[in-house]
Scaffold this active site. Structure first.
Site, short mmCIF file in Angstrom:
data_model
loop_
_atom_site.label_atom_id
_atom_site.label_comp_id
_atom_site.label_asym_id
_atom_site.label_seq_id
_atom_site.Cartn_x
_atom_site.Cartn_y
_atom_site.Cartn_z
N LYS A 43 73.31 -57.83 60.57
CA LYS A 43 74.11 -57.94 61.79
C LYS A 43 75.48 -58.48 61.41
CE LYS A 43 74.21 -60.14 66.37
NZ LYS A 43 74.11 -61.54 66.78
N HIS A 75 70.67 -70.70 70.37
CA HIS A 75 69.45 -69.90 70.24
C HIS A 75 68.79 -70.23 68.91
CE1 HIS A 75 72.31 -67.71 67.77
NE2 HIS A 75 71.29 -67.14 67.16
N ASP A 96 66.69 -68.07 65.82
CA ASP A 96 66.55 -66.67 65.41
C ASP A 96 65.07 -66.28 65.44
OD1 ASP A 96 69.27 -66.61 65.04
OD2 ASP A 96 69.21 -66.60 62.85
N HIS A 154 71.01 -73.06 66.98
CA HIS A 154 72.40 -72.99 66.50
C HIS A 154 73.25 -72.21 67.49
CE1 HIS A 154 70.14 -69.57 64.83
NE2 HIS A 154 71.27 -68.89 64.81
C1 OGA Z 1 73.37 -64.82 64.90
C2 OGA Z 1 74.12 -66.08 64.70
C3 OGA Z 1 76.03 -67.25 63.84
C4 OGA Z 1 77.31 -67.01 63.16
O1 OGA Z 1 73.99 -63.74 64.76
O2 OGA Z 1 72.15 -64.90 65.18
O3 OGA Z 1 73.56 -67.11 64.97
O4 OGA Z 1 77.74 -67.90 62.42
N1 OGA Z 1 75.36 -66.05 64.18
O5 OGA Z 1 77.91 -65.96 63.34
NI NI Z 2 71.41 -66.83 65.06
#
Ligand code: OGA
Ligand code: NI
Length: 331
Positions: free
Chosen positions: A198, A217, A219, A273
């Site tokens: 992602k 959230h 993960d 986080h």
């Molecule tokens: C996620 C996330 C944090 C970031 O994509 O699940 O927590 O630092 N990203 O981009």
């Molecule tokens: Ni995340």
């Protein structure tokens, strides 16, 4: 369905963020600042094995989060990964829309921006690109960006490194639970373990003190391995405070996700986080979610359960877990 992209919104050079992005008072970064003077665990993979096991198990239990160095991924490869990701998001909007996803119809892969399901829900200041990287039998390369043309080769190389680091971290985490090295990987599907990429793209935001990039959230993954660009923004929750994660060149950020919390029966914590945005700079991050195949049955590992340690989580397939969490049903 037409989706308003954050990147397009940012180009309008608004003075204020639209109301759907304004967080409730307690959620706003201006009212929930990270505390100073605390730093997240930093762990070198090149230490003697028994030290590594102790440090990683401790960090996974107390934080559910750590940064690793000496992971042997070349600097050049990380730079290339960042370069091709940036180039993709710099493509003309029409071209990116050709990859538009549609999570409400179960189509998660591709270019996306979260939409709200109800009026109270707030929007996040982020666009992303999501696709599967492994195992090879499940990957559909048509879902990957075709431009820049080196995207595929670079991402394939990065995937190999992610598999290697995943294997190492899962071995160490298994040993930290007193289990045989291969246990966690095998519970997560063995060679059918999946890696999802992602790419998060957070454009500059006119009122970063009122909005969030990604809301708090945990993960759904077993592990998440993330590299950011040099713009800070990630925060992790520890002992009732937000702790800002400092940028360290070439460090790999490791999140313990829900599946490891369940397998370890709560010995390892799935870290809460969030990420903040920024007025001047674009932030990007590359998150690799390590997940079991949909049919894998995930529950507390039987040898970790006894009279003093009753199961804290129910056992269910990853597909069911994901579906319930995505729809925010109770677990
Ligand atoms: C996620 C996330 C944090 C970031 O994509 O699940 O927590 O630092 N990203 O981009
Ligand atoms: Ni995340």
């Amino acid at each position: 369905m037409e989706v308003k992209r954050i990147q397009s919104l940012a180009l309008e050079e608004l003075k204020e963020v639209p109301p759907q992005f304004i967080r409730s008072a307690s959620e706003r970064p201006e009212n929930s600042k990270a505390i100073e003077g605390v730093t997240v665990p930093l762990i070198s993979l090149s230490q003697p094995h028994h030290v590594l096991v102790k440090e990683i198990a401790e960090a996974a239990s107390e934080w559910g989060f750590f940064q690793i160095t000496h992971h042997s991924i070349s600097e050049k490869l990380i730079q290339n990964l960042q370069k091709v990701g940036k180039e993709f998001f710099a493509l003309p909007q029409e071209e990116k829309e050709g990859y538009a996803n549609d999570p409400s119809n179960g189509k998660f892969d591709g270019y996306g921006t979260r939409m709200t399901k109800n009026l109270e829900e707030k929007l996040e200041w982020v666009d992303y690109f999501f696709h599967l990287m492994a195992p090879p039998s499940k990957v559909n390369y048509h879902m990957w960006p075709k431009h820049p043309s080196s995207y595929r080769e670079v991402t394939e190389n990065y995937k190999k490194e992610m598999l290697r680091v995943t294997e190492k971290v899962l071995e160490v985490l298994s040993e930290g639970l007193g289990l045989e090295r291969k246990t966690l990987k095998s519970k997560l599907g063995g060679e059918m373990i999946e890696l999802e990429m992602k790419i998060n793209m957070y454009p500059p935001c006119p009122q970063p003190h009122l909005a969030l990039g990604v809301e708090p959230h945990t993960d759904m993954s077993a592990l998440t391995l993330l590299v950011p660009n040099e713009v800070p923004g990630l925060q992790v929750w520890k002992d009732n405070n937000w702790i800002a994660v400092n940028y360290l060149q070439d460090a790999l950020l490791v999140h313990v996700g829900d599946q490891l919390e369940v397998l370890s029966n709560g010995r390892y914590k799935s870290v809460l986080h969030r990420s903040l945005v920024n007025k001047e700079q674009m932030r990007m991050s590359w998150a690799v979610f390590v997940v079991p195949p949909h049919e894998a049955v995930i529950g507390p590992i039987p040898s970790l359960i006894n009279d003093h340690n009753p199961p804290m989580f129910s056992t269910k397939t990853f597909a069911e877990y994901r579906y319930r969490k995505f729809n925010k049903l109770s677990q």
